[in-house]
Enzyme design. Structure first.
Site, PDB file in Angstrom:
ATOM      1  N   TYR A  26       0.792  -1.230   0.000  1.00 29.02           N
ATOM      2  CA  TYR A  26       0.000   0.000   0.000  1.00 29.02           C
ATOM      3  C   TYR A  26       0.823   1.279   0.000  1.00 29.02           C
ATOM      4  CZ  TYR A  26      -3.671  -3.318   1.086  1.00 29.02           C
ATOM      5  OH  TYR A  26      -4.536  -4.376   1.037  1.00 29.02           O
ATOM      6  N   HIS A 103      -8.116   2.105  -6.102  1.00 29.13           N
ATOM      7  CA  HIS A 103      -7.418   1.137  -5.245  1.00 29.13           C
ATOM      8  C   HIS A 103      -5.921   1.402  -5.344  1.00 29.13           C
ATOM      9  CE1 HIS A 103     -11.043  -1.148  -4.549  1.00 29.13           C
ATOM     10  NE2 HIS A 103     -11.291  -1.022  -5.839  1.00 29.13           N
TER      11      HIS A 103
END
Length: 149
Positions: A26, A103
């Site tokens: 991430y 995302h």
């Protein structure tokens, strides 16, 4: 002078842990840093950006409902709710506000259960796998679409 377009940024569960949670997937930026950068760019583009992060599905649904008639575009990273939430899908359809799904990771290159989205087929667009830059691309696309309308 015309009224500024309003864009709502929604972030789902566990995104409050960005910068600490699995940075290899991430990234190392925190959500606060991402939102600060995005807010700065929104100001430069002449639009207003509002933000909500919640780990609770009902809070996201409630904020989507409140957006009706108040917000021109939604940028949403539903996180894990991508793969489970008919409620968020129905809320987005119910308010009929265009949205882009974002995302940080490439969900299609991950576990099979992450490949399905309840939102993608009703979104104006989907951006995935480009890290925090995906939010900037979504903001630029949203502003472009609003100005073209």
């Amino acid at each position: 002078m015309s009224q500024k377009h309003r864009i709502l940024l929604l972030n789902g569960p566990n995104l409050n842990l960005l910068g600490k949670r699995e940075p290899g997937i991430y990234g190392s930026k925190t959500l606060d840093e991402i939102v600060a950068d995005l807010t700065h760019n929104a100001d430069e583009l002449g639009v207003t950006l509002e933000h909500l992060q919640s780990n609770a599905e009902h809070e996201l649904v409630g904020r989507i409902h409140q957006a009706m008639g108040q917000v021109d575009f939604i940028i949403i990273n539903p996180a894990a709710f991508t793969h489970t939430s008919v409620a968020i899908r129905d809320a987005l359809l119910g308010v009929a506000i265009p949205f882009i799904e974002v995302h940080l990771s490439n969900v299609h290159a991950r576990e099979p259960f992450r490949h399905h989205s309840y939102l993608s087929d009703v979104a104006k667009g989907v951006i995935c796998g480009l890290g925090a830059d995906g939010y900037q691309f979504a903001l630029t696309a949203a502003v472009h679409q609003l100005r073209a309308a």
